[in-house]
Design a protein around this motif. Structure first.
Motif, mmCIF file in Angstrom:
data_model
loop_
_atom_site.group_PDB
_atom_site.id
_atom_site.type_symbol
_atom_site.label_atom_id
_atom_site.label_comp_id
_atom_site.label_asym_id
_atom_site.label_seq_id
_atom_site.Cartn_x
_atom_site.Cartn_y
_atom_site.Cartn_z
ATOM 1 N N THR A 114 37.872 114.547 65.101
ATOM 2 C CA THR A 114 37.109 114.978 66.263
ATOM 3 C C THR A 114 37.496 114.164 67.478
ATOM 4 O OG1 THR A 114 35.278 115.421 64.765
ATOM 5 C CG2 THR A 114 34.769 115.360 67.115
ATOM 6 N N ARG A 115 37.885 114.830 68.563
ATOM 7 C CA ARG A 115 38.232 114.157 69.808
ATOM 8 C C ARG A 115 36.960 113.995 70.639
ATOM 9 N NH1 ARG A 115 42.634 112.477 71.225
ATOM 10 N NH2 ARG A 115 43.298 112.036 73.317
ATOM 11 N N VAL A 116 36.682 112.744 71.061
ATOM 12 C CA VAL A 116 35.491 112.470 71.862
ATOM 13 C C VAL A 116 35.863 111.634 73.082
ATOM 14 C CG1 VAL A 116 33.907 112.582 69.895
ATOM 15 C CG2 VAL A 116 34.874 110.397 70.554
ATOM 16 N N ARG A 117 35.051 111.790 74.118
ATOM 17 C CA ARG A 117 35.216 110.972 75.319
ATOM 18 C C ARG A 117 34.602 109.606 75.076
ATOM 19 N NH1 ARG A 117 32.481 113.721 80.043
ATOM 20 N NH2 ARG A 117 31.380 114.788 78.393
ATOM 21 N N LEU A 118 35.285 108.586 75.555
ATOM 22 C CA LEU A 118 34.727 107.241 75.487
ATOM 23 C C LEU A 118 33.686 107.082 76.586
ATOM 24 C CD1 LEU A 118 38.011 105.223 74.903
ATOM 25 C CD2 LEU A 118 36.277 105.839 73.216
ATOM 26 N N GLY A 119 32.849 106.070 76.442
ATOM 27 C CA GLY A 119 31.817 105.816 77.442
ATOM 28 C C GLY A 119 30.616 106.713 77.196
ATOM 29 N N GLY A 120 29.939 107.043 78.253
ATOM 30 C CA GLY A 120 28.732 107.855 78.108
ATOM 31 C C GLY A 120 27.714 107.132 77.249
ATOM 32 N N ASN A 121 27.116 107.854 76.302
ATOM 33 C CA ASN A 121 26.107 107.267 75.423
ATOM 34 C C ASN A 121 26.649 106.909 74.051
ATOM 35 O OD1 ASN A 121 24.098 107.537 77.352
ATOM 36 N ND2 ASN A 121 23.701 109.643 76.748
ATOM 37 N N LEU A 122 27.955 107.108 73.829
ATOM 38 C CA LEU A 122 28.492 106.898 72.490
ATOM 39 C C LEU A 122 29.020 105.481 72.299
ATOM 40 C CD1 LEU A 122 30.284 110.321 71.964
ATOM 41 C CD2 LEU A 122 28.071 109.574 71.087
ATOM 42 N N PHE A 123 30.219 105.225 72.797
ATOM 43 C CA PHE A 123 30.845 103.923 72.610
ATOM 44 C C PHE A 123 32.091 103.824 73.470
ATOM 45 C CE2 PHE A 123 31.996 106.862 69.230
ATOM 46 C CZ PHE A 123 33.359 106.998 69.448
ATOM 47 N N ASP A 124 32.560 102.595 73.656
ATOM 48 C CA ASP A 124 33.879 102.297 74.210
ATOM 49 C C ASP A 124 34.709 101.798 73.037
ATOM 50 O OD1 ASP A 124 32.970 102.993 76.711
ATOM 51 O OD2 ASP A 124 32.932 100.964 77.512
ATOM 52 N N VAL A 125 35.958 101.452 73.275
ATOM 53 C CA VAL A 125 36.815 101.001 72.191
ATOM 54 C C VAL A 125 37.623 99.781 72.628
ATOM 55 C CG1 VAL A 125 38.737 102.562 72.738
ATOM 56 C CG2 VAL A 125 38.428 101.802 70.411
ATOM 57 N N VAL A 126 37.720 98.784 71.747
ATOM 58 C CA VAL A 126 38.600 97.633 71.941
ATOM 59 C C VAL A 126 39.796 97.863 71.032
ATOM 60 C CG1 VAL A 126 38.893 95.146 71.587
ATOM 61 C CG2 VAL A 126 36.787 96.026 72.616
ATOM 62 N N ILE A 127 40.999 97.705 71.588
ATOM 63 C CA ILE A 127 42.226 97.948 70.836
ATOM 64 C C ILE A 127 42.942 96.621 70.610
ATOM 65 C CG2 ILE A 127 44.435 99.171 70.817
ATOM 66 C CD1 ILE A 127 43.103 101.162 72.837
ATOM 67 N N THR A 128 43.290 96.371 69.341
ATOM 68 C CA THR A 128 44.069 95.182 68.973
ATOM 69 C C THR A 128 45.149 95.617 67.985
ATOM 70 O OG1 THR A 128 42.773 94.618 66.995
ATOM 71 C CG2 THR A 128 42.007 93.719 69.111
ATOM 72 N N SER A 129 46.024 94.691 67.642
ATOM 73 C CA SER A 129 46.939 94.967 66.541
ATOM 74 C C SER A 129 46.116 95.060 65.266
ATOM 75 C CB SER A 129 47.978 93.847 66.416
ATOM 76 O OG SER A 129 47.424 92.738 65.727
ATOM 77 N N SER A 130 46.726 95.548 64.209
ATOM 78 C CA SER A 130 46.024 95.604 62.929
ATOM 79 C C SER A 130 46.646 94.632 61.927
ATOM 80 C CB SER A 130 46.034 97.031 62.365
ATOM 81 O OG SER A 130 47.363 97.478 62.159
ATOM 82 N N GLY A 131 47.317 93.616 62.447
ATOM 83 C CA GLY A 131 47.976 92.627 61.599
ATOM 84 C C GLY A 131 47.002 91.701 60.894
ATOM 85 N N ILE A 132 47.566 90.687 60.252
ATOM 86 C CA ILE A 132 46.774 89.768 59.436
ATOM 87 C C ILE A 132 45.704 89.041 60.242
ATOM 88 C CG2 ILE A 132 48.399 87.835 59.615
ATOM 89 C CD1 ILE A 132 46.463 88.788 56.462
ATOM 90 N N GLN A 133 46.012 88.657 61.514
ATOM 91 C CA GLN A 133 45.005 87.966 62.329
ATOM 92 C C GLN A 133 43.832 88.894 62.649
ATOM 93 O OE1 GLN A 133 48.273 88.341 63.334
ATOM 94 N NE2 GLN A 133 49.112 86.355 63.937
ATOM 95 N N ALA A 134 44.129 90.175 62.914
ATOM 96 C CA ALA A 134 43.055 91.141 63.205
ATOM 97 C C ALA A 134 42.214 91.394 61.956
ATOM 98 C CB ALA A 134 43.643 92.442 63.736
ATOM 99 N N ARG A 135 42.847 91.410 60.799
ATOM 100 C CA ARG A 135 42.101 91.580 59.546
ATOM 101 C C ARG A 135 41.196 90.369 59.306
ATOM 102 N NH1 ARG A 135 44.127 95.993 56.759
ATOM 103 N NH2 ARG A 135 45.988 96.807 57.748
ATOM 104 N N SER A 136 41.673 89.190 59.703
ATOM 105 C CA SER A 136 40.832 87.995 59.610
ATOM 106 C C SER A 136 39.653 88.092 60.571
ATOM 107 C CB SER A 136 41.652 86.739 59.911
ATOM 108 O OG SER A 136 42.651 86.564 58.924
ATOM 109 N N ALA A 137 39.880 88.718 61.738
ATOM 110 C CA ALA A 137 38.783 88.921 62.696
ATOM 111 C C ALA A 137 37.732 89.854 62.101
ATOM 112 C CB ALA A 137 39.318 89.476 64.015
#
Length: 179
Positions: free
Chosen positions: A51-74
């Motif tokens: 499902t394609r949705v617009r960010l913002g509004g009343n739903l959510f925003d998104v933070v984008i990072t790598s998905s590497g080992i450090q992000a998995r630790s996060a």
């Protein structure tokens, strides 16, 4: 001298005003387009489709990072902080995590060396709620209706763990933003 009381419009005058201010008969009201989009989104989610949705509004925003080992630790750190990390989508093709954060976060997000926060007018395609493995984007941490990822603890975890590679250049190229 006493000014005469303003005339109260008749029912017919009020109806004429409403009709004239409504616009063309085939032109939908702006808020109805939003409602229609929300209904289409809910139907797609119920049908277990991406499902394609617009960010913002009343739903959510998104933070984008790598998905590497450090992000998995996060994510593991956020599991401790939140008692189970809020929703995170992994896109194995791009090598990114999409952390769903409270709406309006992008307007308060200060530049970060290892993450980008996006809100309106951008969109995101959410994988169907039952997709928990690749191929394609999937829910690394499933969406729960009661929580999003809090930006303060997330920001601290990312600053501490420094996930690489950073998404800035690839994201700018994808969004066609001059660097």
């Amino acid at each position: 001298m006493i000014a005469p009381a303003p005339a109260i419009p008749t029912g017919a005058q009020l109806m004429r005003h409403l009709v004239e201010s409504a616009g063309a008969a085939r032109e939908p009201a702006a808020d109805m387009a939003d409602l229609a989009e929300m209904i289409r989104t809910l139907i797609a989610v119920e049908a277990q489709r991406d499902t394609r949705v617009r960010l913002g509004g009343n739903l959510f925003d998104v933070v984008i990072t790598s998905s590497g080992i450090q992000a998995r630790s996060a994510i593991a750190l956020m599991d401790e902080v939140q008692g189970g990390c809020g929703p995170v989508i992994e896109d194995p093709e791009s090598g990114w995590f999409y952390w769903l954060v409270p709406p309006g976060s992008s307007s308060r997000w200060a530049p970060h060396t290892h993450a980008v926060c996006l809100g309106a007018p951008h969109t995101i395609t959410l994988p169907s709620l039952n997709r928990s493995v690749p191929p394609g984007p999937y829910w690394f941490r499933p969406s729960a209706s009661d929580r999003l990822v809090p930006t303060g603890p997330l920001r601290e975890a990312l600053a501490q763990l420094r996930p690489e590679p950073t998404p800035h250049a690839a994201l700018a190229a994808r969004l066609e933003i001059p660097t």
